[in-house]
Design an enzyme around this catalytic site. Sequence first.
Site, mmCIF file in Angstrom:
data_model
loop_
_atom_site.group_PDB
_atom_site.id
_atom_site.type_symbol
_atom_site.label_atom_id
_atom_site.label_comp_id
_atom_site.label_asym_id
_atom_site.label_seq_id
_atom_site.Cartn_x
_atom_site.Cartn_y
_atom_site.Cartn_z
ATOM 1 N N ASP A 205 25.253 35.197 90.735
ATOM 2 C CA ASP A 205 24.325 34.229 90.745
ATOM 3 C C ASP A 205 22.585 34.762 91.163
ATOM 4 O OD1 ASP A 205 24.133 30.876 90.770
ATOM 5 O OD2 ASP A 205 22.580 31.878 92.132
ATOM 6 N N ASN A 213 10.711 29.772 87.700
ATOM 7 C CA ASN A 213 10.375 28.593 87.086
ATOM 8 C C ASN A 213 9.293 27.963 87.657
ATOM 9 O OD1 ASN A 213 12.325 29.225 84.698
ATOM 10 N ND2 ASN A 213 13.634 28.009 85.965
ATOM 11 N N ASP A 222 12.997 32.774 81.989
ATOM 12 C CA ASP A 222 13.443 33.279 80.616
ATOM 13 C C ASP A 222 13.593 34.888 80.735
ATOM 14 O OD1 ASP A 222 14.239 30.812 79.938
ATOM 15 O OD2 ASP A 222 12.778 30.562 78.299
ATOM 16 N N GLU A 248 21.639 30.254 85.674
ATOM 17 C CA GLU A 248 21.671 31.496 86.373
ATOM 18 C C GLU A 248 22.725 32.322 86.713
ATOM 19 O OE1 GLU A 248 20.296 28.629 89.552
ATOM 20 O OE2 GLU A 248 20.228 28.574 87.474
#
Length: 334
Positions: A205, A213, A222, A248
């Site tokens: 993770d 973000n 991204d 993620e």
Amino acid sequence: MSESRGTFDRIRALLEEGAIAPTPSNYDFLYRYVTAADPQLVDAVDIARRNHGTLADRLIANIRRDLYGTGRQGVSRILEDTEAQLARMNDYVERQDAGARDYVVRLSRSDIDASATLERQRQMLAEMIDATNHMLATTEQLQAELAASSREIDVLKQDLEIARVDARSDALTGLSNRKACCDYLDAQLERARKEGRPLSLIFLDIDHFKKFNDNFGHRMGDEVLRLVSASLERFFHGRGFVARWGGEEFVIVMPAHEAEEAFQFADRFRQHIGSRAVKARNSGREVGRVTLSLGVAGLLSDDSAQTLIDRADAALYDAKADGRDRVVCWKAAA
């Protein structure tokens, strides 16, 4: 560039050597073999080539089924269209058969009788010519319809191959997706049981992914996902099967590796990613380091695929609860 060219040349040579259909599915399979992206696939292909001399479509299908399972894809529209085209082709054949029988009947009625009058013989000859012309016209029409349907089926087959590959791939990163990973894990778990070999699973993770973000926009998020994906593919090349689990979170299936070995690889990868400063591609602005939390679990004698997944996921949860940027290997409660 030369490395990519060499990979392409090797794939093309294998396609030509075995007269293998150049479908997206077969190309993906051979790419994984040539680049050693999946060590189990490499072993299976090498054995098949030693036993059979060359690869072929049938061998590829068998290896794919053994390694990844069969799986069912959501391609009902393509299947329905294909069935409809096959039904049309069957109708063409039946109409052709009926036309041939009608032609025979019409000819039998038009047999020229040498004792008949000249006028009657001319009439019989005209009937035979008419029946023949009708048969030729019908045959030509049916052949055109059959050819059109054959072309449509070829297109549908290509669409089906593309849909099958797309259904097993993650659009953003290009990695295998969760469905493909589950199929692969099922097949490898069964193989590990039969051969008495170890199998390990790593859950990964990206720490505090939301900040990328929130602070720099989804495009930056991204970019981080693609960076981790590309790094995973390179680092675990020839060692394990990498997939995006969702969001993620990523998964690495490591056949023939004990949990301790998988732990060592996981920690080395964590350090590798953490040592790099991430910059925005457009502005070149540094946005910080990417850190990872990872959980590792090895196959137990009574494990199912789901219990192995649950234990690796639990180890990942512990890694995050302990402060993130670390690897935790699952251990049974004392």
